[in-house]
Design a protein around this motif. Structure first.
Motif, mmCIF file in Angstrom:
data_model
loop_
_atom_site.group_PDB
_atom_site.id
_atom_site.type_symbol
_atom_site.label_atom_id
_atom_site.label_comp_id
_atom_site.label_asym_id
_atom_site.label_seq_id
_atom_site.Cartn_x
_atom_site.Cartn_y
_atom_site.Cartn_z
ATOM 1 N N CYS A 248 6.194 -8.368 -11.245
ATOM 2 C CA CYS A 248 4.940 -8.235 -10.496
ATOM 3 C C CYS A 248 4.938 -9.187 -9.301
ATOM 4 N N PRO A 249 4.380 -8.795 -8.164
ATOM 5 C CA PRO A 249 4.246 -9.748 -7.063
ATOM 6 C C PRO A 249 3.172 -10.797 -7.365
ATOM 7 N N ALA A 250 3.223 -11.916 -6.654
ATOM 8 C CA ALA A 250 2.161 -12.910 -6.788
ATOM 9 C C ALA A 250 0.870 -12.331 -6.225
ATOM 10 N N GLY A 251 -0.246 -12.923 -6.604
ATOM 11 C CA GLY A 251 -1.529 -12.465 -6.074
ATOM 12 C C GLY A 251 -2.244 -11.538 -7.030
ATOM 13 N N ILE A 252 -3.449 -11.110 -6.624
ATOM 14 C CA ILE A 252 -4.257 -10.272 -7.510
ATOM 15 C C ILE A 252 -4.700 -8.998 -6.800
ATOM 16 N N GLU A 253 -4.030 -8.688 -5.679
ATOM 17 C CA GLU A 253 -4.456 -7.528 -4.897
ATOM 18 C C GLU A 253 -3.685 -6.267 -5.307
ATOM 19 N N GLN A 254 -3.563 -5.374 -4.346
ATOM 20 C CA GLN A 254 -2.953 -4.067 -4.596
ATOM 21 C C GLN A 254 -1.620 -4.133 -5.340
ATOM 22 N N GLY A 255 -0.747 -5.055 -4.923
ATOM 23 C CA GLY A 255 0.570 -5.158 -5.550
ATOM 24 C C GLY A 255 0.466 -5.451 -7.029
ATOM 25 N N PHE A 256 -0.466 -6.314 -7.387
ATOM 26 C CA PHE A 256 -0.710 -6.642 -8.795
ATOM 27 C C PHE A 256 -1.211 -5.409 -9.535
ATOM 28 N N LYS A 257 -2.182 -4.738 -8.922
ATOM 29 C CA LYS A 257 -2.763 -3.557 -9.575
ATOM 30 C C LYS A 257 -1.715 -2.468 -9.787
ATOM 31 N N ASN A 258 -0.837 -2.294 -8.781
ATOM 32 C CA ASN A 258 0.253 -1.330 -8.939
ATOM 33 C C ASN A 258 1.166 -1.720 -10.089
ATOM 34 N N ALA A 259 1.544 -3.001 -10.111
ATOM 35 C CA ALA A 259 2.555 -3.455 -11.070
ATOM 36 C C ALA A 259 2.077 -3.317 -12.509
ATOM 37 N N ILE A 260 0.784 -3.543 -12.741
ATOM 38 C CA ILE A 260 0.308 -3.505 -14.127
ATOM 39 C C ILE A 260 -0.104 -2.092 -14.568
ATOM 40 N N ALA A 261 -0.236 -1.185 -13.593
ATOM 41 C CA ALA A 261 -0.820 0.129 -13.898
ATOM 42 C C ALA A 261 -0.133 0.849 -15.056
ATOM 43 N N GLY A 262 1.192 0.825 -15.059
ATOM 44 C CA GLY A 262 1.906 1.618 -16.068
ATOM 45 C C GLY A 262 2.393 0.823 -17.258
ATOM 46 N N ALA A 263 1.945 -0.436 -17.363
ATOM 47 C CA ALA A 263 2.498 -1.317 -18.397
ATOM 48 C C ALA A 263 1.806 -1.140 -19.742
ATOM 49 N N THR B 37 0.819 -1.218 0.000
ATOM 50 C CA THR B 37 0.000 0.000 0.000
ATOM 51 C C THR B 37 0.853 1.269 0.000
ATOM 52 N N ALA B 38 2.188 1.103 0.073
ATOM 53 C CA ALA B 38 3.075 2.276 0.095
ATOM 54 C C ALA B 38 3.105 2.988 -1.254
ATOM 55 N N VAL B 39 2.604 2.314 -2.285
ATOM 56 C CA VAL B 39 2.610 2.901 -3.631
ATOM 57 C C VAL B 39 1.198 2.815 -4.208
ATOM 58 N N SER B 40 0.824 3.791 -5.032
ATOM 59 C CA SER B 40 -0.495 3.745 -5.672
ATOM 60 C C SER B 40 -0.323 3.486 -7.166
ATOM 61 N N PRO B 41 -1.377 2.991 -7.823
ATOM 62 C CA PRO B 41 -1.292 2.778 -9.276
ATOM 63 C C PRO B 41 -0.916 4.069 -10.025
ATOM 64 N N GLU B 42 -1.397 5.216 -9.556
ATOM 65 C CA GLU B 42 -1.067 6.478 -10.229
ATOM 66 C C GLU B 42 0.435 6.759 -10.144
ATOM 67 N N GLN B 43 0.993 6.516 -8.957
ATOM 68 C CA GLN B 43 2.437 6.731 -8.799
ATOM 69 C C GLN B 43 3.235 5.793 -9.701
ATOM 70 N N MET B 44 2.755 4.560 -9.830
ATOM 71 C CA MET B 44 3.454 3.602 -10.684
ATOM 72 C C MET B 44 3.391 4.032 -12.148
ATOM 73 N N LYS B 45 2.214 4.540 -12.538
ATOM 74 C CA LYS B 45 2.069 5.030 -13.916
ATOM 75 C C LYS B 45 3.086 6.124 -14.210
ATOM 76 N N GLU B 46 3.202 7.041 -13.258
ATOM 77 C CA GLU B 46 4.119 8.158 -13.429
ATOM 78 C C GLU B 46 5.564 7.665 -13.505
#
Lengths: 92, 263
Positions: B120-135, B95-104
Protein backbone atom coordinates in the motif's frame (compact mmCIF):
# COMPACT_ATOMS: atom_id res chain seq x y z
CA UNK A 1 24.94 -1.13 43.16
CA UNK A 2 23.55 -2.24 39.83
CA UNK A 3 22.53 1.33 39.04
CA UNK A 4 26.01 2.45 39.86
CA UNK A 5 27.53 -0.07 37.45
CA UNK A 6 25.06 1.00 34.80
CA UNK A 7 25.99 4.63 35.31
CA UNK A 8 29.68 3.86 35.19
CA UNK A 9 29.19 2.18 31.86
CA UNK A 10 27.01 5.01 30.64
CA UNK A 11 24.01 2.73 30.40
CA UNK A 12 21.58 4.96 32.23
CA UNK A 13 18.72 5.82 29.90
CA UNK A 14 16.65 8.96 30.12
CA UNK A 15 13.48 6.90 30.16
CA UNK A 16 12.12 8.99 27.31
CA UNK A 17 9.66 6.25 26.39
CA UNK A 18 7.34 7.41 29.14
CA UNK A 19 7.31 10.86 27.58
CA UNK A 20 6.56 9.26 24.21
CA UNK A 21 3.70 7.23 25.68
CA UNK A 22 2.11 10.20 27.39
CA UNK A 23 2.36 12.39 24.29
CA UNK A 24 0.96 9.61 22.16
CA UNK A 25 -1.91 9.08 24.58
CA UNK A 26 -2.91 12.75 24.39
CA UNK A 27 -2.57 12.94 20.64
CA UNK A 28 -4.73 9.85 20.18
CA UNK A 29 -7.43 11.18 22.51
CA UNK A 30 -7.80 14.06 20.09
CA UNK A 31 -7.45 11.98 16.93
CA UNK A 32 -10.03 9.47 18.04
CA UNK A 33 -12.58 12.14 18.91
CA UNK A 34 -13.43 12.65 15.26
CA UNK A 35 -16.55 10.56 15.56
CA UNK A 36 -19.26 10.32 12.95
CA UNK A 37 -22.43 12.45 13.06
CA UNK A 38 -24.41 9.20 13.38
CA UNK A 39 -22.49 8.37 16.54
CA UNK A 40 -23.39 11.76 18.05
CA UNK A 41 -27.02 11.35 17.00
CA UNK A 42 -27.33 7.97 18.73
CA UNK A 43 -25.67 9.38 21.85
CA UNK A 44 -28.10 12.30 21.82
CA UNK A 45 -31.13 10.03 21.59
CA UNK A 46 -29.90 7.91 24.47
CA UNK A 47 -29.32 11.01 26.58
CA UNK A 48 -32.82 12.28 25.84
CA UNK A 49 -34.26 8.93 26.91
CA UNK A 50 -32.49 8.99 30.26
CA UNK A 51 -33.01 12.66 31.06
CA UNK A 52 -36.69 12.48 30.13
CA UNK A 53 -37.24 10.22 33.14
CA UNK A 54 -36.46 13.19 35.36
CA UNK A 55 -37.42 16.33 33.47
CA UNK A 56 -39.09 17.60 30.37
CA UNK A 57 -36.49 19.01 28.03
CA UNK A 58 -36.53 21.01 24.85
CA UNK A 59 -35.17 18.46 22.41
CA UNK A 60 -35.20 20.86 19.50
CA UNK A 61 -32.77 23.33 21.05
CA UNK A 62 -30.63 20.70 22.69
CA UNK A 63 -26.95 20.70 21.68
CA UNK A 64 -24.20 18.24 22.41
CA UNK A 65 -20.63 18.59 21.25
CA UNK A 66 -17.19 17.26 21.88
CA UNK A 67 -14.79 20.10 22.62
CA UNK A 68 -11.02 19.94 22.71
CA UNK A 69 -8.52 21.71 24.86
CA UNK A 70 -4.82 21.00 24.90
CA UNK A 71 -5.00 18.44 27.63
CA UNK A 72 -8.47 16.95 27.42
CA UNK A 73 -11.61 16.33 25.49
CA UNK A 74 -14.99 17.16 27.02
CA UNK A 75 -18.55 16.31 26.13
CA UNK A 76 -20.43 19.58 26.45
CA UNK A 77 -24.20 19.43 26.50
CA UNK A 78 -26.61 22.34 26.52
CA UNK A 79 -30.07 21.00 27.30
CA UNK A 80 -32.86 23.52 27.94
CA UNK A 81 -35.21 22.24 30.68
CA UNK A 82 -38.94 23.01 30.34
CA UNK A 83 -39.97 21.64 33.71
CA UNK A 84 -39.07 19.06 36.31
CA UNK A 85 -41.11 15.91 36.59
CA UNK A 86 -42.78 15.49 39.97
CA UNK A 87 -42.24 12.54 42.22
CA UNK A 88 -39.17 11.19 40.50
CA UNK A 89 -36.41 12.61 42.70
CA UNK A 90 -36.63 14.49 46.00
CA UNK A 91 -38.20 12.84 49.01
CA UNK A 92 -38.48 9.34 47.65
CA UNK B 1 -9.18 -19.22 -3.70
CA UNK B 2 -6.09 -17.56 -2.28
CA UNK B 3 -5.92 -14.92 0.37
CA UNK B 4 -5.40 -11.22 -0.34
CA UNK B 5 -3.40 -9.38 2.31
CA UNK B 6 -2.69 -5.64 2.21
CA UNK B 7 0.42 -4.28 3.94
CA UNK B 8 -0.24 -0.74 5.11
CA UNK B 9 0.96 1.82 7.67
CA UNK B 10 -0.23 5.36 7.10
CA UNK B 11 3.21 6.84 7.67
CA UNK B 12 5.86 6.45 5.01
CA UNK B 13 9.28 4.94 5.58
CA UNK B 14 8.32 2.44 8.27
CA UNK B 15 9.04 -0.60 6.11
CA UNK B 16 5.90 -1.49 4.15
CA UNK B 17 7.74 -2.35 0.96
CA UNK B 18 10.51 -4.25 2.74
CA UNK B 19 7.84 -6.16 4.65
CA UNK B 20 5.88 -6.98 1.50
CA UNK B 21 9.01 -8.22 -0.27
CA UNK B 22 10.12 -10.36 2.66
CA UNK B 23 6.74 -11.85 3.48
CA UNK B 24 6.16 -12.67 -0.18
CA UNK B 25 9.56 -14.30 -0.55
CA UNK B 26 8.99 -16.11 2.73
CA UNK B 27 5.72 -17.61 1.49
CA UNK B 28 7.42 -18.67 -1.75
CA UNK B 29 10.26 -20.32 0.21
CA UNK B 30 7.62 -22.40 1.98
CA UNK B 31 6.24 -23.55 -1.34
CA UNK B 32 3.29 -21.19 -1.68
CA UNK B 33 2.39 -19.48 -4.92
CA UNK B 34 2.60 -15.75 -4.34
CA UNK B 35 1.79 -12.57 -6.25
CA UNK B 36 3.18 -9.27 -4.99
CA UNK B 37 1.26 -6.21 -6.11
CA UNK B 38 2.84 -2.75 -5.94
CA UNK B 39 -0.12 -0.40 -5.43
CA UNK B 40 2.07 2.67 -5.03
CA UNK B 41 1.30 4.08 -8.48
CA UNK B 42 3.68 6.89 -9.43
CA UNK B 43 6.25 5.94 -6.79
CA UNK B 44 6.97 2.30 -7.48
CA UNK B 45 9.62 0.69 -5.30
CA UNK B 46 8.75 -2.92 -4.72
CA UNK B 47 10.47 -3.77 -8.02
CA UNK B 48 13.85 -2.42 -6.87
CA UNK B 49 13.56 -3.93 -3.40
CA UNK B 50 12.90 -7.27 -5.10
CA UNK B 51 15.70 -6.71 -7.63
CA UNK B 52 13.28 -7.06 -10.54
CA UNK B 53 13.39 -3.50 -11.89
CA UNK B 54 15.03 -4.50 -15.17
CA UNK B 55 12.36 -6.94 -16.14
CA UNK B 56 9.29 -4.71 -16.20
CA UNK B 57 7.35 -4.67 -19.44
CA UNK B 58 3.76 -4.02 -18.41
CA UNK B 59 2.38 -2.68 -15.14
CA UNK B 60 -0.75 -2.62 -13.01
CA UNK B 61 -2.37 0.23 -14.94
CA UNK B 62 -1.73 -1.60 -18.23
CA UNK B 63 -3.73 -4.49 -16.79
CA UNK B 64 -6.64 -2.41 -15.50
CA UNK B 65 -6.82 -0.45 -18.76
CA UNK B 66 -6.73 -3.62 -20.81
CA UNK B 67 -3.42 -2.93 -22.62
CA UNK B 68 -2.25 -6.42 -21.73
CA UNK B 69 -3.42 -9.56 -20.03
CA UNK B 70 -2.77 -10.02 -16.34
CA UNK B 71 -0.37 -12.91 -16.99
CA UNK B 72 1.75 -10.78 -19.33
CA UNK B 73 2.29 -8.13 -16.66
CA UNK B 74 3.30 -10.56 -13.92
CA UNK B 75 7.09 -10.83 -13.60
CA UNK B 76 8.29 -14.23 -12.51
CA UNK B 77 11.11 -14.14 -9.96
CA UNK B 78 13.66 -16.63 -11.28
CA UNK B 79 15.32 -17.11 -7.89
CA UNK B 80 12.22 -18.28 -6.07
CA UNK B 81 9.77 -20.66 -7.58
CA UNK B 82 6.17 -19.46 -7.61
CA UNK B 83 6.97 -15.82 -6.77
CA UNK B 84 5.56 -13.15 -9.07
CA UNK B 85 5.46 -9.34 -9.07
CA UNK B 86 2.88 -7.03 -10.57
CA UNK B 87 4.71 -3.67 -10.69
CA UNK B 88 3.05 -0.27 -10.27
CA UNK B 89 2.94 2.23 -13.12
CA UNK B 90 5.59 4.89 -12.68
CA UNK B 91 4.32 7.57 -15.05
CA UNK B 92 0.74 7.70 -13.80
CA UNK B 93 -0.86 8.72 -10.52
CA UNK B 94 -3.16 7.15 -7.95
CA UNK B 95 -6.33 8.18 -9.77
CA UNK B 96 -5.43 5.91 -12.72
CA UNK B 97 -7.05 3.01 -10.85
CA UNK B 98 -10.37 2.75 -9.01
CA UNK B 99 -11.22 0.64 -5.95
CA UNK B 100 -13.58 -1.44 -8.13
CA UNK B 101 -10.79 -2.22 -10.57
CA UNK B 102 -8.53 -3.22 -7.70
CA UNK B 103 -11.21 -5.51 -6.31
CA UNK B 104 -11.52 -7.21 -9.66
CA UNK B 105 -7.75 -7.52 -10.01
CA UNK B 106 -7.44 -9.08 -6.56
CA UNK B 107 -10.24 -11.52 -7.30
CA UNK B 108 -8.50 -12.58 -10.50
CA UNK B 109 -5.13 -13.01 -8.78
CA UNK B 110 -6.65 -14.96 -5.90
CA UNK B 111 -7.87 -17.54 -8.43
CA UNK B 112 -4.30 -18.44 -9.35
CA UNK B 113 -2.26 -17.68 -6.24
CA UNK B 114 -2.21 -18.90 -2.64
CA UNK B 115 -1.31 -15.45 -1.37
CA UNK B 116 -1.66 -12.02 -2.94
CA UNK B 117 0.27 -9.33 -1.05
CA UNK B 118 -0.50 -5.69 -1.74
CA UNK B 119 2.08 -3.04 -0.98
CA UNK B 120 0.00 0.00 0.00
CA UNK B 121 1.24 3.56 -0.58
CA UNK B 122 1.72 5.89 2.37
CA UNK B 123 -1.14 8.24 3.18
CA UNK B 124 -4.88 7.82 3.56
CA UNK B 125 -6.12 9.09 0.21
CA UNK B 126 -7.08 7.42 -3.04
CA UNK B 127 -4.00 5.18 -3.19
CA UNK B 128 -4.80 3.77 0.24
CA UNK B 129 -8.44 3.23 -0.66
CA UNK B 130 -7.43 1.43 -3.85
CA UNK B 131 -4.89 -0.76 -2.09
CA UNK B 132 -7.26 -1.98 0.61
CA UNK B 133 -10.31 -2.39 -1.63
CA UNK B 134 -9.72 -6.01 -2.59
CA UNK B 135 -8.00 -7.20 0.57
CA UNK B 136 -9.33 -9.99 2.79
CA UNK B 137 -7.14 -8.94 5.69
CA UNK B 138 -4.76 -6.16 6.62
CA UNK B 139 -1.30 -6.08 8.14
CA UNK B 140 -0.19 -2.80 9.66
CA UNK B 141 3.49 -1.95 9.91
CA UNK B 142 4.67 0.56 12.49
CA UNK B 143 7.88 1.52 14.25
CA UNK B 144 8.25 2.35 17.96
CA UNK B 145 7.89 6.09 17.37
CA UNK B 146 5.11 8.48 18.33
CA UNK B 147 4.47 9.57 14.74
CA UNK B 148 4.32 6.06 13.28
CA UNK B 149 2.09 4.68 16.06
CA UNK B 150 -0.23 7.65 15.74
CA UNK B 151 -0.63 7.04 12.01
CA UNK B 152 -1.15 3.33 12.62
CA UNK B 153 -4.03 4.24 14.93
CA UNK B 154 -5.60 6.36 12.21
CA UNK B 155 -5.22 3.53 9.70
CA UNK B 156 -6.85 1.05 12.09
CA UNK B 157 -9.84 3.40 12.34
CA UNK B 158 -10.06 3.83 8.57
CA UNK B 159 -9.78 0.08 7.95
CA UNK B 160 -12.61 -0.51 10.38
CA UNK B 161 -14.84 2.05 8.70
CA UNK B 162 -14.19 0.24 5.39
CA UNK B 163 -15.28 -3.03 6.97
CA UNK B 164 -11.76 -4.48 7.32
CA UNK B 165 -11.71 -5.23 10.99
CA UNK B 166 -9.15 -7.05 13.10
CA UNK B 167 -5.94 -5.94 11.38
CA UNK B 168 -2.67 -7.43 12.64
CA UNK B 169 0.33 -5.38 13.71
CA UNK B 170 4.02 -5.70 12.88
CA UNK B 171 6.36 -3.54 14.96
CA UNK B 172 9.42 -2.90 12.86
CA UNK B 173 12.92 -1.63 13.64
CA UNK B 174 13.00 -2.38 17.33
CA UNK B 175 16.27 -1.66 19.08
CA UNK B 176 16.44 -3.97 22.10
CA UNK B 177 19.14 -1.92 23.81
CA UNK B 178 17.09 1.26 23.69
CA UNK B 179 14.00 -0.59 24.89
CA UNK B 180 15.98 -1.95 27.81
CA UNK B 181 17.13 1.54 28.74
CA UNK B 182 13.57 2.82 28.65
CA UNK B 183 14.32 5.02 25.67
CA UNK B 184 12.10 3.22 23.20
CA UNK B 185 8.48 2.13 23.56
CA UNK B 186 8.27 -1.63 23.90
CA UNK B 187 5.82 -4.02 22.28
CA UNK B 188 3.46 -4.06 25.26
CA UNK B 189 3.26 -0.25 25.26
CA UNK B 190 2.35 -0.15 21.59
CA UNK B 191 -0.13 -3.02 21.73
CA UNK B 192 -1.83 -1.47 24.74
CA UNK B 193 -2.18 1.88 22.98
CA UNK B 194 -3.41 0.51 19.65
CA UNK B 195 -5.49 -2.37 21.03
CA UNK B 196 -4.78 -4.71 18.11
CA UNK B 197 -3.29 -8.19 17.80
CA UNK B 198 0.44 -8.46 17.37
CA UNK B 199 1.61 -10.38 14.31
CA UNK B 200 5.32 -10.00 14.87
CA UNK B 201 8.32 -7.90 15.75
CA UNK B 202 11.29 -7.09 13.55
CA UNK B 203 14.57 -6.01 15.13
CA UNK B 204 16.61 -3.23 13.58
CA UNK B 205 19.04 -5.05 11.32
CA UNK B 206 21.80 -3.55 9.18
CA UNK B 207 21.42 -6.45 6.82
CA UNK B 208 18.14 -4.93 5.60
CA UNK B 209 20.15 -2.08 4.09
CA UNK B 210 22.51 -4.54 2.43
CA UNK B 211 19.67 -6.70 1.13
CA UNK B 212 17.90 -3.66 -0.31
CA UNK B 213 21.17 -2.55 -1.93
CA UNK B 214 21.41 -5.92 -3.62
CA UNK B 215 17.71 -6.45 -4.31
CA UNK B 216 17.70 -9.73 -2.40
CA UNK B 217 15.07 -10.06 0.35
CA UNK B 218 16.60 -10.67 3.81
CA UNK B 219 14.26 -13.56 4.52
CA UNK B 220 16.36 -15.70 2.18
CA UNK B 221 19.42 -15.18 4.40
CA UNK B 222 19.36 -17.41 7.50
CA UNK B 223 22.01 -15.21 9.16
CA UNK B 224 19.77 -12.12 9.15
CA UNK B 225 17.88 -11.52 12.38
CA UNK B 226 15.21 -9.48 10.60
CA UNK B 227 14.99 -12.19 7.95
CA UNK B 228 14.30 -14.79 10.62
CA UNK B 229 11.68 -12.53 12.17
CA UNK B 230 9.96 -12.24 8.79
CA UNK B 231 10.08 -16.00 8.39
CA UNK B 232 8.29 -16.34 11.73
CA UNK B 233 5.61 -13.90 10.62
CA UNK B 234 5.03 -15.84 7.40
CA UNK B 235 4.43 -19.00 9.42
CA UNK B 236 2.03 -17.16 11.72
CA UNK B 237 0.09 -15.88 8.71
CA UNK B 238 -0.19 -19.52 7.60
CA UNK B 239 -1.80 -20.33 10.93
CA UNK B 240 1.19 -21.73 12.78
CA UNK B 241 1.80 -20.82 16.40
CA UNK B 242 5.33 -19.41 16.46
CA UNK B 243 6.65 -17.74 19.63
CA UNK B 244 7.99 -14.19 19.46
CA UNK B 245 11.70 -13.85 18.84
CA UNK B 246 13.78 -13.23 21.94
CA UNK B 247 15.51 -9.96 21.19
CA UNK B 248 17.51 -9.97 24.38
CA UNK B 249 19.71 -12.75 23.09
CA UNK B 250 22.13 -10.27 21.62
CA UNK B 251 23.20 -8.56 24.81
CA UNK B 252 26.94 -8.56 24.30
CA UNK B 253 29.78 -9.43 26.59
CA UNK B 254 28.67 -7.27 29.49
CA UNK B 255 25.17 -8.72 29.45
CA UNK B 256 26.48 -12.27 29.55
CA UNK B 257 28.82 -11.25 32.38
CA UNK B 258 25.87 -9.87 34.36
CA UNK B 259 23.94 -13.06 33.80
CA UNK B 260 26.82 -15.19 35.03
CA UNK B 261 27.03 -13.08 38.16
CA UNK B 262 23.34 -13.66 38.69
CA UNK B 263 22.04 -10.10 38.40
Amino acid sequence: MFDLINKMFGKEGTGSKDIAKERLRLVLVHDRVNVSPQFMEVLKEDMIKVISNYMEINERDMEINLTHTNTQVALVANIPVNRMKRGTIAGE
Amino acid sequence: MGEVIVITSGKGGVGKTTTTANLGTGFALLGKKVALVDADIGLRNLDVVMGLENRIVYDLVDVTEGNCRLKQALIRDKRFENLYLLPAAQTRDKTAVSPEQMKELCRDLAQDFDYVLIDCPAGIEQGFKNAIAGADRAVIVTTPEVSAVRDADRIIGLLESEGKSNPKLIVNRIRPKMVKKGDMMDIDDIIEILAVDLLGIIPEDEYIVISTNKGEPAVANPASLAGTAYKNIVRRLMGENVPLMNLEADEGFFGRFKKILGF
